[in-house]
Design a protein around this motif. Sequence first.
Motif, mmCIF file in Angstrom:
data_model
loop_
_atom_site.group_PDB
_atom_site.id
_atom_site.type_symbol
_atom_site.label_atom_id
_atom_site.label_comp_id
_atom_site.label_asym_id
_atom_site.label_seq_id
_atom_site.Cartn_x
_atom_site.Cartn_y
_atom_site.Cartn_z
ATOM 1 N N GLY A 203 6.341 2.970 1.869
ATOM 2 C CA GLY A 203 7.022 3.023 3.157
ATOM 3 C C GLY A 203 6.080 2.941 4.342
ATOM 4 N N SER A 204 4.776 2.910 4.093
ATOM 5 C CA SER A 204 3.820 2.841 5.206
ATOM 6 C C SER A 204 3.601 1.414 5.680
ATOM 7 C CB SER A 204 2.487 3.467 4.788
ATOM 8 O OG SER A 204 1.855 2.682 3.796
ATOM 9 N N THR A 205 4.146 0.447 4.950
ATOM 10 C CA THR A 205 4.000 -0.947 5.347
ATOM 11 C C THR A 205 5.287 -1.433 6.025
ATOM 12 O OG1 THR A 205 4.820 -1.777 3.233
ATOM 13 C CG2 THR A 205 2.450 -1.424 3.421
ATOM 14 N N THR A 206 5.180 -2.490 6.798
ATOM 15 C CA THR A 206 6.355 -3.082 7.423
ATOM 16 C C THR A 206 6.396 -4.547 7.052
ATOM 17 O OG1 THR A 206 6.142 -1.562 9.271
ATOM 18 C CG2 THR A 206 7.541 -3.456 9.599
ATOM 19 N N PRO A 207 7.383 -5.032 6.362
ATOM 20 C CA PRO A 207 8.472 -4.248 5.783
ATOM 21 C C PRO A 207 7.974 -3.451 4.574
ATOM 22 C CG PRO A 207 8.640 -6.512 5.047
ATOM 23 C CD PRO A 207 7.472 -6.447 6.019
ATOM 24 N N ASP A 208 8.837 -2.534 4.093
ATOM 25 C CA ASP A 208 8.488 -1.752 2.902
ATOM 26 C C ASP A 208 8.171 -2.692 1.738
ATOM 27 O OD1 ASP A 208 9.055 0.459 4.416
ATOM 28 O OD2 ASP A 208 10.996 0.843 3.510
ATOM 29 N N VAL A 209 7.179 -2.326 0.942
ATOM 30 C CA VAL A 209 6.722 -3.179 -0.151
ATOM 31 C C VAL A 209 6.845 -2.414 -1.468
ATOM 32 C CG1 VAL A 209 4.711 -4.376 -1.111
ATOM 33 C CG2 VAL A 209 5.106 -4.389 1.353
ATOM 34 N N ILE A 210 7.394 -3.085 -2.489
ATOM 35 C CA ILE A 210 7.440 -2.494 -3.825
ATOM 36 C C ILE A 210 6.028 -2.527 -4.395
ATOM 37 C CG2 ILE A 210 8.307 -2.732 -6.179
ATOM 38 C CD1 ILE A 210 10.848 -3.963 -4.956
ATOM 39 N N ARG A 211 5.523 -1.367 -4.766
ATOM 40 C CA ARG A 211 4.160 -1.267 -5.302
ATOM 41 C C ARG A 211 4.123 -1.203 -6.819
ATOM 42 N NH1 ARG A 211 0.868 -3.030 -1.507
ATOM 43 N NH2 ARG A 211 1.145 -1.909 0.427
ATOM 44 N N LEU A 212 5.179 -0.650 -7.422
ATOM 45 C CA LEU A 212 5.154 -0.408 -8.862
ATOM 46 C C LEU A 212 6.568 -0.183 -9.351
ATOM 47 C CD1 LEU A 212 3.342 0.272 -11.382
ATOM 48 C CD2 LEU A 212 3.438 2.637 -10.612
ATOM 49 N N ILE A 213 6.881 -0.643 -10.557
ATOM 50 C CA ILE A 213 8.161 -0.352 -11.193
ATOM 51 C C ILE A 213 7.876 0.567 -12.377
ATOM 52 C CG2 ILE A 213 10.110 -1.315 -12.462
ATOM 53 C CD1 ILE A 213 9.762 -3.853 -10.740
ATOM 54 N N ILE A 214 8.541 1.713 -12.395
ATOM 55 C CA ILE A 214 8.353 2.699 -13.467
ATOM 56 C C ILE A 214 9.622 2.718 -14.305
ATOM 57 C CG2 ILE A 214 7.897 5.114 -14.013
ATOM 58 C CD1 ILE A 214 6.620 5.314 -11.168
ATOM 59 N N PRO A 215 9.581 2.238 -15.548
ATOM 60 C CA PRO A 215 10.785 2.203 -16.381
ATOM 61 C C PRO A 215 11.281 3.612 -16.718
ATOM 62 C CG PRO A 215 8.994 0.918 -17.360
ATOM 63 C CD PRO A 215 8.423 1.679 -16.223
#
Length: 103
Positions: free
Chosen positions: A4-16
Amino acid sequence: MIDGSTTPDVIRLIIPVGTGAKGVAVDEQTNFIYVAASDPLKGGPALVPIDGSKNVAVLTDVVALPAAGSGVAFNPKNGLVYVVIPARQSLLVIDRSRAARGW
């Protein structure tokens, strides 16, 4: 995991955590995240703990639920995790310290 610190929000990781995730709560003190999912990796409805320091689901500490959960809350004052079970019209109270030991 979304940054949430980036604009726009960026997905960093997917945790199954399995399918049907319908609730999440965070314990900021221990850096654990709790997710209610209806089919955690085919084991049935469960509360899945995620170690936020490693960004991995702790599958050895999954807590089976009697039916799919639809909301999760964490109370930092008593360390309890609360999961709503709509099919049973109930609220499940989980002592995470006991659940981790296979209560």
